[in-house]
Design a protein around this motif. Structure first.
Motif, PDB file in Angstrom:
ATOM      1  N   LYS A   9       0.835  -1.205   0.000  1.00 32.65           N
ATOM      2  CA  LYS A   9       0.000   0.000   0.000  1.00 32.65           C
ATOM      3  C   LYS A   9       0.869   1.255   0.000  1.00 32.65           C
ATOM      4  CE  LYS A   9      -4.192  -1.823   2.161  1.00 32.65           C
ATOM      5  NZ  LYS A   9      -5.103  -1.739   3.330  1.00 32.65           N
ATOM      6  N   ARG A  10       1.926   1.253   0.804  1.00 32.78           N
ATOM      7  CA  ARG A  10       2.828   2.403   0.825  1.00 32.78           C
ATOM      8  C   ARG A  10       3.494   2.594  -0.536  1.00 32.78           C
ATOM      9  NH1 ARG A  10       4.490   0.204   5.860  1.00 32.78           N
ATOM     10  NH2 ARG A  10       6.408  -0.536   4.869  1.00 32.78           N
ATOM     11  N   TYR A  11       3.843   1.485  -1.172  1.00 34.12           N
ATOM     12  CA  TYR A  11       4.474   1.587  -2.491  1.00 34.12           C
ATOM     13  C   TYR A  11       3.508   2.183  -3.511  1.00 34.12           C
ATOM     14  CZ  TYR A  11       6.215   0.120  -7.043  1.00 34.12           C
ATOM     15  OH  TYR A  11       6.612   0.103  -8.340  1.00 34.12           O
ATOM     16  N   VAL A  12       2.244   1.779  -3.483  1.00 39.98           N
ATOM     17  CA  VAL A  12       1.259   2.304  -4.435  1.00 39.98           C
ATOM     18  C   VAL A  12       1.041   3.798  -4.207  1.00 39.98           C
ATOM     19  CG1 VAL A  12      -1.163   2.197  -5.129  1.00 39.98           C
ATOM     20  CG2 VAL A  12       0.119   0.081  -4.770  1.00 39.98           C
ATOM     21  N   VAL A  13       0.870   4.193  -2.950  1.00 36.66           N
ATOM     22  CA  VAL A  13       0.650   5.616  -2.652  1.00 36.66           C
ATOM     23  C   VAL A  13       1.874   6.437  -3.030  1.00 36.66           C
ATOM     24  CG1 VAL A  13       0.209   7.280  -0.805  1.00 36.66           C
ATOM     25  CG2 VAL A  13      -1.028   5.110  -0.838  1.00 36.66           C
ATOM     26  N   GLY A  14       3.059   5.957  -2.678  1.00 29.91           N
ATOM     27  CA  GLY A  14       4.278   6.671  -3.019  1.00 29.91           C
ATOM     28  C   GLY A  14       4.484   6.768  -4.518  1.00 29.91           C
ATOM     29  N   SER A  15       4.149   5.703  -5.243  1.00 29.61           N
ATOM     30  CA  SER A  15       4.308   5.734  -6.696  1.00 29.61           C
ATOM     31  C   SER A  15       3.368   6.741  -7.339  1.00 29.61           C
ATOM     32  CB  SER A  15       4.052   4.333  -7.271  1.00 29.61           C
ATOM     33  OG  SER A  15       4.971   3.407  -6.751  1.00 29.61           O
ATOM     34  N   VAL A  16       2.146   6.856  -6.817  1.00 34.14           N
ATOM     35  CA  VAL A  16       1.202   7.862  -7.335  1.00 34.14           C
ATOM     36  C   VAL A  16       1.759   9.262  -7.130  1.00 34.14           C
ATOM     37  CG1 VAL A  16      -1.089   8.864  -7.003  1.00 34.14           C
ATOM     38  CG2 VAL A  16      -0.820   6.381  -7.088  1.00 34.14           C
ATOM     39  N   LEU A  17       2.368   9.506  -5.964  1.00 27.98           N
ATOM     40  CA  LEU A  17       2.954  10.825  -5.709  1.00 27.98           C
ATOM     41  C   LEU A  17       4.128  11.097  -6.641  1.00 27.98           C
ATOM     42  CD1 LEU A  17       2.869  10.914  -1.794  1.00 27.98           C
ATOM     43  CD2 LEU A  17       1.401  12.168  -3.384  1.00 27.98           C
ATOM     44  N   GLY A 136       7.111  11.096  -2.374  1.00 22.90           N
ATOM     45  CA  GLY A 136       6.705   9.747  -2.764  1.00 22.90           C
ATOM     46  C   GLY A 136       7.726   8.695  -2.380  1.00 22.90           C
ATOM     47  N   VAL A 139       7.400   8.012   1.273  1.00 21.84           N
ATOM     48  CA  VAL A 139       6.242   7.187   1.629  1.00 21.84           C
ATOM     49  C   VAL A 139       6.549   5.705   1.446  1.00 21.84           C
ATOM     50  CG1 VAL A 139       3.849   6.648   0.984  1.00 21.84           C
ATOM     51  CG2 VAL A 139       4.593   9.023   1.140  1.00 21.84           C
ATOM     52  N   TRP A 140       7.430   5.384   0.496  1.00 19.02           N
ATOM     53  CA  TRP A 140       7.803   3.979   0.293  1.00 19.02           C
ATOM     54  C   TRP A 140       8.336   3.350   1.566  1.00 19.02           C
ATOM     55  CZ3 TRP A 140      10.853   4.123  -4.991  1.00 19.02           C
ATOM     56  CH2 TRP A 140       9.922   4.293  -6.030  1.00 19.02           C
TER      57      TRP A 140
END
Length: 197
Positions: A9-17, A136, A139-140
């Motif tokens: 989940k952190r990877y997905v949110v960080g990647s979006v940023l 981002g 966040v990872w």
């Protein structure tokens, strides 16, 4: 398992940023940077030598390092490489800061105003885009390093052989189930043959 789900989940949110920052950086060259002049009209060489009024071609402008930084950031996101994304963000910030230095030397100091003169939204888009890329990556979270060699497996203990007494009586050690060594009795010893004289 829950830890892996949270990490994904952190990877997905960080990647979006990170990708939002990439879009902001690339889009910034089509926005006005100073006095209504778009970023794509600033030649890349003028950032190092001094800004002139000559309009540059697209791939000879600051769009070139920004496009390179965007590609590096996208590749770093796909491979989960924090260093590549950070490097791309620092490249954007370096070019932007160097441009601001040259622009301030040209006009005798930068200014910000609401009437379309001075620093404009293009500069802000570049800075905010690079900042989003760094956020981002943050966040990872930290990457867990895998050990170079797998941990040594402990050998499984082999089965212990135990002698069982048929009489069920405890042996000499006092433990039931252990066989007692047979004792030799004098009458059971074989007679020795007479020695020859």
């Amino acid at each position: 398992m829950l830890e892996n789900i949270a990490r994904n989940k952190r990877y997905v949110v960080g990647s979006v940023l990170v990708l939002a920052g990439v879009v902001g950086v690339v889009w910034s060259v089509w926005r006005p940077w100073y006095n209504g002049r778009d970023g794509r009209f600033y030649a890349l060489g003028s950032v190092f030598d001094g800004i002139s009024d000559t309009r540059a071609q697209l791939f000879g402008s600051i769009f070139l390092p920004f496009a390179f930084a965007a590609l590096v950031a996208i590749y770093g996101t796909l491979t989960r490489s924090r260093r590549l994304v950070i490097l791309a963000a620092l490249l954007v910030l370096f070019i932007t800061a160097l441009w601001m230095l040259r622009q301030s030397q040209l006009v005798g100091g930068l200014k910000v105003s609401t009437d379309g003169t001075g620093l404009d939204v293009g500069t802000a888009n570049a800075v905010i885009g690079a900042a989003l890329m760094l956020v981002g990556v943050g966040v990872w979270g930290k990457q867990q390093r895998r050990p170079l060699t797998p941990p040594a497996e402990e050998p499984e203990p082999g089965p212990r052989l135990r002698s069982v007494s048929t009489t069920g009586k405890p042996g000499r050690s006092g433990r039931p189930g252990e066989a007692e060594a047979p004792e030799e009795r004098p009458e059971e010893r074989p007679e020795e043959p007479p020695r020859a004289a």
